[in-house]
Structures are given as C-alpha cells and as structure tokens.
Design an enzyme around this catalytic site. Structure first.
Site, mmCIF file in Angstrom:
data_model
loop_
_atom_site.group_PDB
_atom_site.id
_atom_site.type_symbol
_atom_site.label_atom_id
_atom_site.label_comp_id
_atom_site.label_asym_id
_atom_site.label_seq_id
_atom_site.Cartn_x
_atom_site.Cartn_y
_atom_site.Cartn_z
ATOM 1 N N GLY A 293 79.448 69.030 35.306
ATOM 2 C CA GLY A 293 79.790 68.296 36.508
ATOM 3 C C GLY A 293 81.256 67.962 36.650
ATOM 4 C CB CYS B 234 73.391 80.405 66.894
ATOM 5 S SG CYS B 234 72.962 79.781 68.522
#
Length: 472
Positions: free
Chosen positions: A275, A395
């Site tokens: 991380g 879209c």
C-alpha cells in the site's frame, strides 16, 4: 486561458497551483527517464512519443522498463537493509494485481522479489513466466476449490487464509494430495490507512480476513490439521499510504496477537502487506521507500523488544510503488470545448479536452475520483496555462481521465496528451466498455520499444460474439 488572478482559478482545487510552465515534468510524477527533446516532444525510455504513436497508435500505455527494474531493486534493498539492522530478514513480494505480465514477473524475479497473486489467471501467468512456485503467495477472499487444488499441487509457497471455510478446504485438498501446505492467516487489525492519515477502530467492516479475536480460533483449528502448516499472520491496512504511523499502530496490535500465539508453537513470518503511495500530482509527497522501510521495521523491532520476543521474518507486498510511476498513457486529442461554469463570484471557463481513450483504459478516476497529471506530449505548448479537464470518449458523463490540470491554452485536436503514473491498475482494471478494444502496453528502454501486452482489435471483440455467423 487562466492566470493566477483569473476567475477560472476558482474552479481549480486548492492543491492545484497555476504552473510557471505548463510544459514542465514534475519530479516523482513522471518516469525517471522522462524528458523533452529539442523539439519539445516527450521522451520516455529513450523513445519519442510521436515515434511510438506512429508505430503503436493511441491510446498506448508506455512502461519505462528500467524504472520498474530499478524501483524493484531499490525496494528489495531497502527492506533487507532495514531488517538486517535488527538481525532479521525480509521478503518482498510484488503485488501482481497492480499490473502483471510474464515480462513483469521476470523483472521482479531478477530483482530478487517474490510474486503475490490473487486469482487463477495471475497464478498461471506467474508460473508460465518461470516463477518458482515456492516464491508465490496466493491471496483472495473466495478462492475456489479448483484454484486451491492447482496452487497446492503446484507447490505454492504460502496461501493467505481468509475464512474458516477455506481452512477446511485447504486441509482436505492438501491431505488428498499428500501435501503439507504453508499458510498465513489474514487479520483485520482495526487500522485503516489512506494517504497520510489513518483510522484506528475496534473492528473493520470489510470482506477480508479475520478479526484479531477470530484469528486465534482460526490458528487453533489450523494447528489441529496435519496437512496445513501455520507460518504467520498477514495484515494489509490500505493503499496509497504516505507515512508509517498506520503501519506502526497496526503492527502493535498484530504483534500482541503474534505473542499470544507463540504459546502454541513457532511463528516464523509476519507479512505487513503493502500500500505504499506514489505521486500522482505535484501536490503528493510520498516518503522515500528507504524511510518507509526503516520506520516500519524499527516499529516492529521496538514492539518485539518490549514484549521480549524475537523479530520474525518480515514480508511486504508493494505493487503500485514499483510499477505505477513508470507508466505513461498517450492519447490523441479529438476535440476541445470551452464550458462556462457558474462560480460564487460570477462565471468562469473550463476547457474540456476530449481524447481517444478514457474509463475503459483507466477506470480509477471514475471509480475512486483518483487524480492524475497530464502534459502535451507531441510538442511544447506556447499558450498560457489553461485550466482543463481531460475527458474520455465513452458515453458517460463520469468518463474523466484527468479531473483538474493546467495545460498550454493552445492545446488542439491532433495533439498528443500524456497522462503520468498510469503503470498500476490502468491496464489491470481495463475493460471493453462501449465495445472499445483495450490498448497495448509497450515497454521502452534504452531507445527500444516492444509490446509486452498486445492491444485488442475490433476483430477480437467480434470473435467473442457467438451470434455472428449464425442464422437468426
């Protein structure tokens, strides 16, 4: 166009300052080899962006191979040096979920790293690339019996156990195969870290692992099964972490459990996950990996000394911090469109720059609101810095590539735009949304380029449609 006193600055977030030069390449954000040539063209790995686009088209994800290799080696050195100061050892696993191909596996092995996988596909990729099975760790909260059988039969080094059901499943498969499978138990420490902040609670509401109390029962059950060997605990506290405070708190809690479990036998390994954060924008300031390694290992050593226990072998699982900064995605600008936006003091203008990719090749901005940096890649812009939003061709109104950025105000159709720090999770999370083929990934190094992940074609998409060529 935007100046420091232009009302359009009201549309920019506080962390985004107007640059003196909207063509500059911020340190840490771009690959180590990134520069501009005499013509103002972006160069990565010794290759000009314009030449690469002529060969591979757009979009295309470039990966600075030397940068990836160097980051892997630097990370391995940092953790080995940090643990050696305390008389211990370290193992570094590359988190394959960030981006995995056979080439990447071989780069990691050459740098001395192991490989962390979390699916059958990642496992098979690592094995096919030549990774020794005992250098692979296998994650996942819902590993199927088929996946576990393949992993155990292959001799995978460690399986990270995530549930009581999985304990029984592994035990039965290993017994049937005549194997003794090494496992880690994943625990939730109640610490969640994100960037430079962390939150400590009693419980975490998430799908991974066991609570600290549940883990004791899980380990007790594992120790009853002759076909499973418990070798340690695993804890991952979050992603894109810039400091050590969260790791320190989590290690304290996990080591308290580790100490209690020592009464039942030796525990040679403690995996603290990964991380580690990277710079996506010039506002990000991640700690150097050496500083993180020293801080985390020192915290573990202090806790062990206070408890009078030996420091176990420590394992870590970086992915993004190794491959992320080495990636650059090139797009071609199709249209630009100024959009008037109302502000508390009146109105301002934001320039929308539409490119020929988007959320199908990098879903992180749409999924997480992730921020990125962009620059013109085919030339040095002459216009004053303009506040832009780089958007994709899909879209969807949420199809944003770079939410807030300053580019030269003369950006125009046909220009190439480069987005930095896309090496991690862009290709790995890509899709065919709107039936858009996924782009290639091209490794660049020392003036040479080669495809390491083939781009898809329209024919590839149509080939999956079983209705084509069949009578209605």
């Amino acid at each position: 166009m935007v100046t420091a006193h232009d009302p359009a600055q009201a549309l920019a977030p506080d962390w985004l300052a107007v640059p003196d030069d909207a063509n500059d390449l911020a340190d840490l954000v771009w690959p180590a080899s990134a520069r501009r040539d005499d013509d103002g063209v972006l160069v990565v790995g010794g290759m000009r962006a314009t030449d690469l686009v002529e060969r591979f088209g757009t979009p295309v994800l470039l990966l600075d191979e030397q940068d990836v290799r160097d980051r892997a080696e630097r990370t391995e050195r940092a953790f080995r040096a940090a643990t050696a100061r305390h008389g211990g050892e370290a193992r570094v696993y590359y988190a394959g979920k960030a981006f995995l191909t056979s080439d990447v596996v071989r780069w990691m092995l050459a740098a001395g790293l192991n490989v962390d996988v979390c699916s059958r596909g990642e496992l098979e990729t690592a094995l096919a690339a030549g990774a020794p099975a005992d250098r692979i760790g296998f994650h996942g909260n819902n590993k199927s019996a088929t996946e576990l059988e393949r992993a155990i039969a292959a001799g995978v080094g460690t399986i990270i156990v995530d549930s009581e059901i999985e304990i029984e499943r592994i035990g039965a498969i290993a017994e049937r195969l005549g194997a003794r499978q090494r496992v880690l138990v994943r625990v939730r420490s109640g610490v969640h870290a994100d960037t430079h902040e962390f939150l400590a609670t009693a419980h975490e509401d998430q799908k991974f692992g066991f609570s600290l109390d549940e883990a004791e029962r899980a380990v007790a059950r594992i120790r009853q099964l002759a076909s499973i060997e418990f070798v340690g605990l695993h804890c991952h506290i979050g992603s894109q972490i810039f400091g050590v405070d969260g790791f320190r708190e989590s290690a304290s809690r996990v080591l308290a459990l580790h100490e209690r479990l020592l009464a039942g036998g030796d525990i040679p390994l403690l995996n603290l996950g990964g991380g580690f954060g990277i710079a996506y924008t010039r506002a990000d300031d991640p700690a150097p990996i050496e500083e993180l390694a020293d801080g985390i290992v020192d915290a573990v050593a202090e806790q062990c000394a206070a408890r009078g226990i030996a420091v176990p072998t420590l394992a870590f699982e970086p992915g993004r911090s190794i491959v992320g900064p080495a990636g650059v995605t090139l797009y071609e600008v199709g249209t630009t469109k100024p959009v008037a936006v109302e502000t508390p003091t009146g109105s301002a203008e934001r320039l929308y720059v539409s490119v020929d990719g988007g959320m199908s090749d990098n879903v992180r901005p749409a999924l997480y609101g992730a921020q990125y940096s962009a620059r013109l890649a085919s030339r040095r812009g002459d216009g004053a810095p303009a506040l832009v939003r780089v958007v994709g061709m899909h879209c969807e109104s949420g199809d944003v590539v770079v939410d807030h950025e300053f580019l030269p105000g003369d950006v125009a159709p046909g220009d190439l735009v480069a987005v930095a720090s896309t090496g991690a999770y862009s290709a790995a999370m890509s899709s065919n949304y709107n039936h858009v083929p996924r782009p290639p990934v091209v490794a660049v190094r020392d003036g040479e380029a080669r495809v390491i992940l083939r781009g898809e074609t329209i024919d590839d998409l149509l080939a999956r449609d079983t209705g084509l060529g069949r009578d209605a």
